[in-house]
Scaffold this motif. Structure first.
Motif, PDB file in Angstrom:
ATOM      1  N   THR A 135       0.821  -0.938  -0.249  1.00 48.16           N
ATOM      2  CA  THR A 135       0.282   0.153   0.435  1.00 48.16           C
ATOM      3  C   THR A 135       1.005   1.236  -0.039  1.00 48.16           C
ATOM      4  OG1 THR A 135       0.022   0.373   1.921  1.00 48.16           O
ATOM      5  CG2 THR A 135      -1.785  -0.851   1.132  1.00 48.16           C
ATOM      6  N   VAL A 136       0.621   2.571   0.048  1.00 45.63           N
ATOM      7  CA  VAL A 136       1.171   3.722  -0.713  1.00 45.63           C
ATOM      8  C   VAL A 136       0.106   4.737   0.248  1.00 45.63           C
ATOM      9  CG1 VAL A 136       0.213   4.628  -2.167  1.00 45.63           C
ATOM     10  CG2 VAL A 136       2.132   5.785  -1.170  1.00 45.63           C
ATOM     11  N   HIS A 137       0.885   5.294   1.128  1.00 44.23           N
ATOM     12  CA  HIS A 137      -0.001   6.751   2.241  1.00 44.23           C
ATOM     13  C   HIS A 137      -0.380   7.534   1.602  1.00 44.23           C
ATOM     14  CE1 HIS A 137      -0.220   3.166   5.424  1.00 44.23           C
ATOM     15  NE2 HIS A 137      -1.434   4.177   5.461  1.00 44.23           N
ATOM     16  N   MET A 138      -0.777   8.435   1.614  1.00 38.13           N
ATOM     17  CA  MET A 138      -0.385   9.853   0.941  1.00 38.13           C
ATOM     18  C   MET A 138      -2.104  11.026   1.219  1.00 38.13           C
ATOM     19  SD  MET A 138      -1.612  10.644  -4.082  1.00 38.13           S
ATOM     20  CE  MET A 138      -1.599  12.019  -4.412  1.00 38.13           C
ATOM     21  N   LEU A 139      -1.550  11.972   1.435  1.00 38.82           N
ATOM     22  CA  LEU A 139      -1.519  12.885   2.123  1.00 38.82           C
ATOM     23  C   LEU A 139      -0.732  14.862   1.285  1.00 38.82           C
ATOM     24  CD1 LEU A 139       0.005  13.835   5.312  1.00 38.82           C
ATOM     25  CD2 LEU A 139       1.545  12.251   4.003  1.00 38.82           C
ATOM     26  N   ASP A 140      -1.460  15.669   1.635  1.00 40.34           N
ATOM     27  CA  ASP A 140      -2.731  15.709   1.935  1.00 40.34           C
ATOM     28  C   ASP A 140      -4.077  15.384   0.847  1.00 40.34           C
ATOM     29  OD1 ASP A 140      -5.166  17.295   3.113  1.00 40.34           O
ATOM     30  OD2 ASP A 140      -4.112  18.966   2.621  1.00 40.34           O
ATOM     31  N   LEU A 141      -5.486  14.814   1.619  1.00 41.35           N
ATOM     32  CA  LEU A 141      -5.898  14.826  -0.095  1.00 41.35           C
ATOM     33  C   LEU A 141      -7.381  15.810   0.670  1.00 41.35           C
ATOM     34  CD1 LEU A 141      -6.176  10.898  -0.038  1.00 41.35           C
ATOM     35  CD2 LEU A 141      -5.261  12.828  -1.315  1.00 41.35           C
ATOM     36  N   GLY A 142      -6.897  17.302   1.085  1.00 42.20           N
ATOM     37  CA  GLY A 142      -8.399  17.662   0.679  1.00 42.20           C
ATOM     38  C   GLY A 142      -8.430  18.631   1.924  1.00 42.20           C
ATOM     39  N   ASN A 144      -6.195  21.131   3.099  1.00 39.77           N
ATOM     40  CA  ASN A 144      -5.766  22.297   2.654  1.00 39.77           C
ATOM     41  C   ASN A 144      -5.408  22.635   1.290  1.00 39.77           C
ATOM     42  OD1 ASN A 144      -4.722  23.030   6.032  1.00 39.77           O
ATOM     43  ND2 ASN A 144      -3.651  20.780   5.199  1.00 39.77           N
ATOM     44  N   THR A 145      -5.978  23.697   0.538  1.00 38.85           N
ATOM     45  CA  THR A 145      -6.031  24.109  -1.042  1.00 38.85           C
ATOM     46  C   THR A 145      -4.698  24.283  -1.285  1.00 38.85           C
ATOM     47  OG1 THR A 145      -6.683  26.265  -0.559  1.00 38.85           O
ATOM     48  CG2 THR A 145      -8.711  24.247  -0.810  1.00 38.85           C
ATOM     49  N   SER A 146      -3.817  24.864  -0.479  1.00 43.78           N
ATOM     50  CA  SER A 146      -2.204  25.086  -0.346  1.00 43.78           C
ATOM     51  C   SER A 146      -1.210  25.286   0.455  1.00 43.78           C
ATOM     52  CB  SER A 146      -2.268  26.557  -0.676  1.00 43.78           C
ATOM     53  OG  SER A 146      -2.234  27.381  -0.025  1.00 43.78           O
ATOM     54  N   SER A 147      -0.650  24.860  -0.083  1.00 43.93           N
ATOM     55  CA  SER A 147       0.509  24.253   1.417  1.00 43.93           C
ATOM     56  C   SER A 147       1.822  25.152   1.046  1.00 43.93           C
ATOM     57  CB  SER A 147       0.876  23.062   1.427  1.00 43.93           C
ATOM     58  OG  SER A 147      -0.911  22.361   1.692  1.00 43.93           O
ATOM     59  N   PHE A 226      -4.362  20.335  -2.822  1.00 49.41           N
ATOM     60  CA  PHE A 226      -5.836  20.494  -3.712  1.00 49.41           C
ATOM     61  C   PHE A 226      -5.346  19.905  -4.689  1.00 49.41           C
ATOM     62  CE2 PHE A 226      -6.394  22.783  -8.039  1.00 49.41           C
ATOM     63  CZ  PHE A 226      -7.221  23.291  -7.706  1.00 49.41           C
ATOM     64  N   THR A 227      -4.276  19.285  -5.006  1.00 45.78           N
ATOM     65  CA  THR A 227      -3.483  18.652  -5.777  1.00 45.78           C
ATOM     66  C   THR A 227      -3.760  16.859  -5.441  1.00 45.78           C
ATOM     67  OG1 THR A 227      -1.176  19.589  -6.786  1.00 45.78           O
ATOM     68  CG2 THR A 227      -1.251  17.347  -7.103  1.00 45.78           C
TER      69      THR A 227
END
Length: 333
Positions: A135-142, A144-147, A226-227
């Motif tokens: 598996t893979v963990h992904m963040l951020d998924l929503g 914060n629109t910008s970081s 956002f991305t």
């Protein structure tokens, strides 16, 4: 002890109670608090669970709807099942909270009630996804629109801890999502974050492109919300598209239907591996407490997995680990 917002999901409280029953049978060392309409929950508990001293009911007179604005949910519904479930974490009555409710409202209320961990600017949403070899963990998924570069650095630290705990990996590989793998590619923010991460003891492997997220090259993929949210929704859409075409091709004629029957076992195995219910339970990481967001349309099997995600993080003391590693790595960067 884990508090369950029993009222906020799309499929109603019965899903939560059935998931609670399964978890109580599976784990002898946990207690669960069902938060919501007391009479409804008592009826469901008596019907589904029966007598069990490890399940409790906490009344809440209001419910946050899926369409409600986060500001209204926070200000006007202080007796909602979502708010009470989070309050139980704040006052120490529960070690974690699980909710299938409105993501924006859950984030706003959790941030207001629990506050952020020291050194963390903003919370992030991290999700475990299937990948080649695991598996893979992904963040951020929503969240914060910008970081900023500092926030991407913080996401990497938090993602490393959550992945280490959830996937039992001692030194997870961390990558930044970018439009290319070369150091010259990408905007200034991602380049600055890369420079910061390269000075730490994290297992930072550099940039990764969108087509490599599931390739097994990284255990943690870091990006802005956002991305990340667009990437996640694109993945979900692609999976639906493939499923549509596979089903259509097998139904074309009598010969393809026969091929479908012959391939049934393979297709079933594939569907099990790709079943999103096995990865239900996104962590709102960075908060001074553990809050798990279940998918709003989760059934009891999926909600059970969200409870188990909370249980793993409680046992591993994820917030404490994040706090310790952040101090350590910030001094180096």
């Amino acid at each position: 002890i884990i508090s369950l917002d029993a009222m906020s999901g799309d499929k109603g409280a019965e899903v939560v109670v059935r998931a609670a029953k399964t978890c109580l049978e599976k784990y002898s060392d946990i207690e669960l608090i069902l938060v919501g309409n007391e009479s409804e929950l008592k009826s469901l508990k008596d019907k589904i669970v029966g007598y069990n001293p490890r399940i409790h009911i906490q009344n809440a007179s209001e419910v946050v709807s899926m369409s409600e604005s986060p500001v209204d949910a926070m200000r006007k519904k202080k007796d909602s099942s979502m708010r009470i479930a989070i309050n139980l974490v704040k006052d120490g009555s529960a070690a974690a909270c699980v909710s299938a409710g409105n993501t924006g409202a859950l984030m706003a209320i959790a941030k207001f009630v629990l506050k952020m961990q020291p050194g963390i600017d903003r919370p992030a949403i991290i999700v475990e996804l299937p990948a080649i070899g695991g598996t893979v963990h992904m963040l951020d998924l929503g969240a914060n629109t910008s970081s900023s570069a500092d926030q991407l650095f913080q996401f990497a630290v938090m993602g490393s801890i959550v992945t280490s705990v959830a996937s039992n990996i001692n030194h997870p590989r961390v990558a930044l999502l970018n439009i290319g793998v070369e150091d010259t590619k990408g905007h200034d923010t991602v380049k600055e974050a890369s420079t910061k991460l390269s000075k730490t003891d994290l297992n930072y492997i550099g940039f990764i492109e969108g087509n490599e997220i599931f390739a097994g090259k990284a255990d943690v993929v870091v990006t802005d919300g956002f991305t990340g949210n667009i990437a996640l929704k694109t993945m979900e859409g692609t999976a639906s598209l493939l499923s549509h075409y596979v089903k259509r091709e097998f139904k074309r004629n009598i010969f393809t239907k026969l091929q479908g029957l012959l391939a049934g076992q393979v297709l079933h195995s594939l569907s099990v591996k790709m079943d999103s219910r096995n990865h239900n339970g996104a962590t709102l990481v960075g908060l001074d407490g553990i809050v798990i967001k279940s998918h709003g349309r989760a059934d009891s099997y999926a909600f059970q997995h969200a409870i188990e995600t909370a249980l793993v993080e409680v046992r591993s003391e994820v917030p404490e680990q994040i706090r310790s590693l952040l101090v350590q790595e910030t001094n180096k960067s």
